[in-house]
Scaffold this motif. Structure first.
Motif, PDB file in Angstrom:
ATOM      1  N   SER A 139      29.473  32.745  37.464  1.00 18.27           N
ATOM      2  CA  SER A 139      30.904  32.674  37.746  1.00 18.27           C
ATOM      3  C   SER A 139      31.327  33.781  38.702  1.00 18.27           C
ATOM      4  O   SER A 139      30.850  34.915  38.622  1.00 18.27           O
ATOM      5  CB  SER A 139      31.701  32.796  36.441  1.00 18.27           C
ATOM      6  OG  SER A 139      33.083  32.908  36.706  1.00 18.27           O
ATOM      7  N   ASP A 140      32.242  33.448  39.613  1.00 19.92           N
ATOM      8  CA  ASP A 140      32.794  34.467  40.503  1.00 19.92           C
ATOM      9  C   ASP A 140      34.224  34.822  40.102  1.00 19.92           C
ATOM     10  O   ASP A 140      34.972  35.392  40.888  1.00 19.92           O
ATOM     11  CB  ASP A 140      32.747  34.001  41.960  1.00 19.92           C
ATOM     12  CG  ASP A 140      33.489  32.688  42.181  1.00 19.92           C
ATOM     13  OD1 ASP A 140      34.076  32.171  41.207  1.00 19.92           O
ATOM     14  OD2 ASP A 140      33.482  32.177  43.312  1.00 19.92           O
ATOM     15  N   GLU A 141      34.596  34.491  38.855  1.00 19.06           N
ATOM     16  CA  GLU A 141      35.922  34.824  38.343  1.00 19.06           C
ATOM     17  C   GLU A 141      35.861  36.132  37.556  1.00 19.06           C
ATOM     18  O   GLU A 141      34.824  36.502  37.014  1.00 19.06           O
ATOM     19  CB  GLU A 141      36.442  33.704  37.432  1.00 19.06           C
ATOM     20  CG  GLU A 141      36.446  32.329  38.074  1.00 19.06           C
ATOM     21  CD  GLU A 141      37.343  32.250  39.292  1.00 19.06           C
ATOM     22  OE1 GLU A 141      38.417  32.881  39.273  1.00 19.06           O
ATOM     23  OE2 GLU A 141      36.979  31.572  40.270  1.00 19.06           O
ATOM     24  N   ARG A 142      36.995  36.798  37.468  1.00 17.63           N
ATOM     25  CA  ARG A 142      37.067  38.054  36.722  1.00 17.63           C
ATOM     26  C   ARG A 142      37.525  37.803  35.289  1.00 17.63           C
ATOM     27  O   ARG A 142      38.149  36.791  34.989  1.00 17.63           O
ATOM     28  CB  ARG A 142      38.012  39.043  37.413  1.00 17.63           C
ATOM     29  CG  ARG A 142      37.507  39.490  38.782  1.00 17.63           C
ATOM     30  CD  ARG A 142      38.342  40.621  39.353  1.00 17.63           C
ATOM     31  NE  ARG A 142      37.868  41.019  40.666  1.00 17.63           N
ATOM     32  CZ  ARG A 142      36.891  41.901  40.872  1.00 17.63           C
ATOM     33  NH1 ARG A 142      36.301  42.471  39.828  1.00 17.63           N
ATOM     34  NH2 ARG A 142      36.506  42.213  42.088  1.00 17.63           N
ATOM     35  N   THR A 143      37.218  38.738  34.414  1.00 21.40           N
ATOM     36  CA  THR A 143      37.628  38.625  33.020  1.00 21.40           C
ATOM     37  C   THR A 143      39.128  38.869  32.889  1.00 21.40           C
ATOM     38  O   THR A 143      39.745  39.522  33.738  1.00 21.40           O
ATOM     39  CB  THR A 143      36.894  39.651  32.146  1.00 21.40           C
ATOM     40  OG1 THR A 143      37.215  40.972  32.606  1.00 21.40           O
ATOM     41  CG2 THR A 143      35.388  39.445  32.214  1.00 21.40           C
ATOM     42  N   VAL A 144      39.708  38.351  31.812  1.00 22.11           N
ATOM     43  CA  VAL A 144      41.102  38.651  31.510  1.00 22.11           C
ATOM     44  C   VAL A 144      41.211  40.071  30.957  1.00 22.11           C
ATOM     45  O   VAL A 144      42.094  40.835  31.320  1.00 22.11           O
ATOM     46  CB  VAL A 144      41.666  37.631  30.496  1.00 22.11           C
ATOM     47  CG1 VAL A 144      43.070  38.022  30.065  1.00 22.11           C
ATOM     48  CG2 VAL A 144      41.683  36.236  31.112  1.00 22.11           C
ATOM     49  N   SER A 145      40.287  40.435  30.072  1.00 25.11           N
ATOM     50  CA  SER A 145      40.284  41.774  29.491  1.00 25.11           C
ATOM     51  C   SER A 145      39.668  42.779  30.460  1.00 25.11           C
ATOM     52  O   SER A 145      38.929  42.414  31.379  1.00 25.11           O
ATOM     53  CB  SER A 145      39.489  41.780  28.180  1.00 25.11           C
ATOM     54  OG  SER A 145      40.078  40.939  27.223  1.00 25.11           O
ATOM     55  N   TYR A 146      39.957  44.043  30.206  1.00 23.33           N
ATOM     56  CA  TYR A 146      39.388  45.100  31.019  1.00 23.33           C
ATOM     57  C   TYR A 146      37.984  45.456  30.528  1.00 23.33           C
ATOM     58  O   TYR A 146      37.597  45.138  29.411  1.00 23.33           O
ATOM     59  CB  TYR A 146      40.302  46.323  31.005  1.00 23.33           C
ATOM     60  CG  TYR A 146      41.419  46.210  32.009  1.00 23.33           C
ATOM     61  CD1 TYR A 146      41.448  47.012  33.139  1.00 23.33           C
ATOM     62  CD2 TYR A 146      42.420  45.260  31.847  1.00 23.33           C
ATOM     63  CE1 TYR A 146      42.461  46.893  34.073  1.00 23.33           C
ATOM     64  CE2 TYR A 146      43.438  45.128  32.773  1.00 23.33           C
ATOM     65  CZ  TYR A 146      43.454  45.950  33.889  1.00 23.33           C
ATOM     66  OH  TYR A 146      44.455  45.808  34.814  1.00 23.33           O
ATOM     67  N   ALA A 147      37.228  46.122  31.389  1.00 23.51           N
ATOM     68  CA  ALA A 147      35.803  46.345  31.150  1.00 23.51           C
ATOM     69  C   ALA A 147      35.527  47.028  29.819  1.00 23.51           C
ATOM     70  O   ALA A 147      34.603  46.649  29.097  1.00 23.51           O
ATOM     71  CB  ALA A 147      35.208  47.164  32.298  1.00 23.51           C
ATOM     72  N   GLU A 148      36.315  48.021  29.463  1.00 19.41           N
ATOM     73  CA  GLU A 148      36.037  48.762  28.233  1.00 19.41           C
ATOM     74  C   GLU A 148      36.210  47.897  26.989  1.00 19.41           C
ATOM     75  O   GLU A 148      35.625  48.181  25.945  1.00 19.41           O
ATOM     76  CB  GLU A 148      36.932  49.991  28.133  1.00 19.41           C
ATOM     77  CG  GLU A 148      38.411  49.678  28.039  1.00 19.41           C
ATOM     78  CD  GLU A 148      39.255  50.931  28.197  1.00 19.41           C
ATOM     79  OE1 GLU A 148      40.210  51.076  27.422  1.00 19.41           O
ATOM     80  OE2 GLU A 148      38.966  51.747  29.078  1.00 19.41           O
TER      81      GLU A 148
END
Length: 486
Positions: free
Chosen positions: A46-55
């Motif tokens: 997938s080239d989409e980003r997560t809704v949550s942040y990395a941490e």
């Protein structure tokens, strides 16, 4: 304590430290019909980003930041690509030494109580007589059966195993929902899966160029993105528009990806109007422009169509919203073109040639592998759920009541789950029947099945189950992985 005050003031250090004590562990097996990582494994390209942040993607002892620094030389972004998170989870089990417990490509078809298995003549020791438990089987509560896939669907090897307890961690996203009652919904140009629409990011192919090989532990079996088996969508700006049906995040991801490729989009979505005031607002409405600009921009377009603002179509070249429309029929014309017949909110019927159709209206749970008493232990009765007599698939739906705190830079989604489960104890996560006819073996439910839909909440369920197992088995009340509050 794992991530203190993460919504309002991210970046604070965890109050936990972790120490592995494997000699205190319980023998266990983690079975999943996909790859390690569950639903995340399907997002490897997938080239989409997560809704949550990395941490908030972190798991104990080996965080996402640890993984990134060991495999990349660049600075990680606040919202990582989903493909990166998928590979982090696959590498995680090797980094912390728990890979041996995982059994991917394993489909569970039956979970039945040992009592029922023996009554049916099953015994692992071959020593069942008149439905009585043999000495060995008496120690176990369940029999778990299914298939292990080896080298394709043609090579399915059956298995069966005994278990003292069973923990359901299947999530609620087992099967995609269909519109139902639509002629041609099973056509070859119709997809109900986001992964079939969103192609992989070519930049991921060369991810090894950014690795710091010297920092990668030699004992870890690291994995990296590979191109998908299926070809990319052969669509372009000159193609017929791609029809997307849905109002949630999956539909939004598909639209954002298609528009980034220059593909025109038709979008059917629900929105409260004077004709249909009962429809819910899309969860995209809760997305802050500063934190989630891509979702906020799409919602503004949707709202312009929903409110009937003039020149909406001209302003959004390549995107057209069809508010509260419905699909009537899907078929191929005689010349091979893909045709969709739709009915708009005012009742007008019209047809449109499309490049493809994506129906992304949510997913439903399938717990058909629970049989007999195991099913009765944790699933509500038909009377309790008002199900039809012949419906043996229990469904759980997420109702989004999305809000965002003015003082927070994060999105806060308040998920309310309409669950098919009976009561689950909030501390032990064990299924609790209203009236017990007999002493029952232990069956647990954690994760999205109990409303904990985010990775950040996964620790609570695991620790709750472990606490109950400690009490039951009469061993030390200390956790098998010691948690020390600083």
């Amino acid at each position: 304590m794992f991530h203190p005050n993460t919504d309002a003031d991210p970046g604070q250090l965890s109050r936990f430290s972790w120490r592995s004590e494997p000699w205190k562990g319980y023998s266990h097996a983690v079975l999943g019909k996909g790859e390690i990582g569950g639903a995340w494994a399907e997002m490897k390209n997938s080239d989409e980003r997560t809704v949550s942040y990395a941490e908030n993607m972190d798991l104990p002892k080996f965080t996402y930041a640890d993984w990134w620094s060991a495999t990349h030389i660049t600075t990680p972004s606040d919202r990582p690509f989903r493909s990166d998170v998928a590979h982090y989870y696959q590498d995680y089990v090797h980094a912390v030494g728990i890979a041996d417990a995982f059994h991917p490509h394993t489909e569970v078809t039956h979970v039945i109580t040992m009592e029922e298995a023996l009554a049916a003549g099953w015994c692992a020791c071959g020593d069942v007589k008149d439905g009585k438990q043999c000495e060995m089987c008496a120690k176990f509560g369940y029999v778990v059966c299914g298939y292990v896939t080896q080298g394709g669907k043609a090579a399915r090897v059956p298995f069966s195993m005994r278990a003292k307890a069973v923990v359901l961690a299947t999530g609620i996203f087992e099967r995609p929902k269909w519109l139902g009652g639509v002629v041609g919904e099973d056509a070859d140009f119709v997809s109900h899966e986001l992964k079939d629409i969103v192609s992989y990011n070519p930049a991921c192919d060369d991810v090894t160029n950014s690795r710091q090989d010297s920092l990668v532990p030699s004992t870890a079996n690291w994995t990296y993105p590979t191109p998908p088996a299926s070809p990319r969508l052969s669509l372009s700006a000159a193609s017929d528009p791609y029809l997307i049906v849905g109002s949630g995040l999956s539909a939004a991801d598909a639209i954002i990806h298609l528009r980034a490729q220059g593909v025109p989009v038709l979008h059917i979505f629900h929105h409260p109007t004077s004709r249909n005031p009962h429809y819910s607002t899309s969860p995209l409405a809760a997305c802050s422009r500063s934190v989630y600009p891509e979702y906020a921009a799409l919602y503004r377009r949707m709202k312009r169509y929903a409110t009937g603002m003039s020149r909406a179509k001209e302003d959004d070249s390549g995107y057209e919203g069809l508010v509260n429309a419905r699909v009537v029929e899907l078929k191929r014309a005689k010349d091979g073109r893909k045709m969709v017949t739709m009915q708009d909110e005012e009742g007008r019927v019209f047809s449109q040639a499309v490049g493809g159709v994506g129906i992304l209206i949510g997913r439903k749970i399938d717990m058909g592998f629970l049989k007999g008493q195991a099913q009765e232990q944790i699933l509500a009765s038909r009377e309790e759920t008002n199900e039809e007599e012949n419906n043996d698939v229990r469904m759980a739906e997420l109702v989004h009541n999305s809000t965002i705190s003015p003082s927070s830079r994060r999105l806060s989604l308040d998920f309310t789950i309409s669950s098919p489960l009976r009561k689950v104890d909030p501390y032990s996560f064990r299924a609790v029947r209203p009236v017990k006819q007999r002493k029952e073996p232990r069956l647990y439910a954690i994760g999205a099945l109990t409303g904990d839909t985010f990775v950040r909440f996964v620790l609570g369920g695991g620790l709750g189950v472990l606490w109950d197992l400690e009490r039951w088995l009469g061993k030390s009340r200390k956790s098998r992985t010691r948690v020390v509050a600083e």
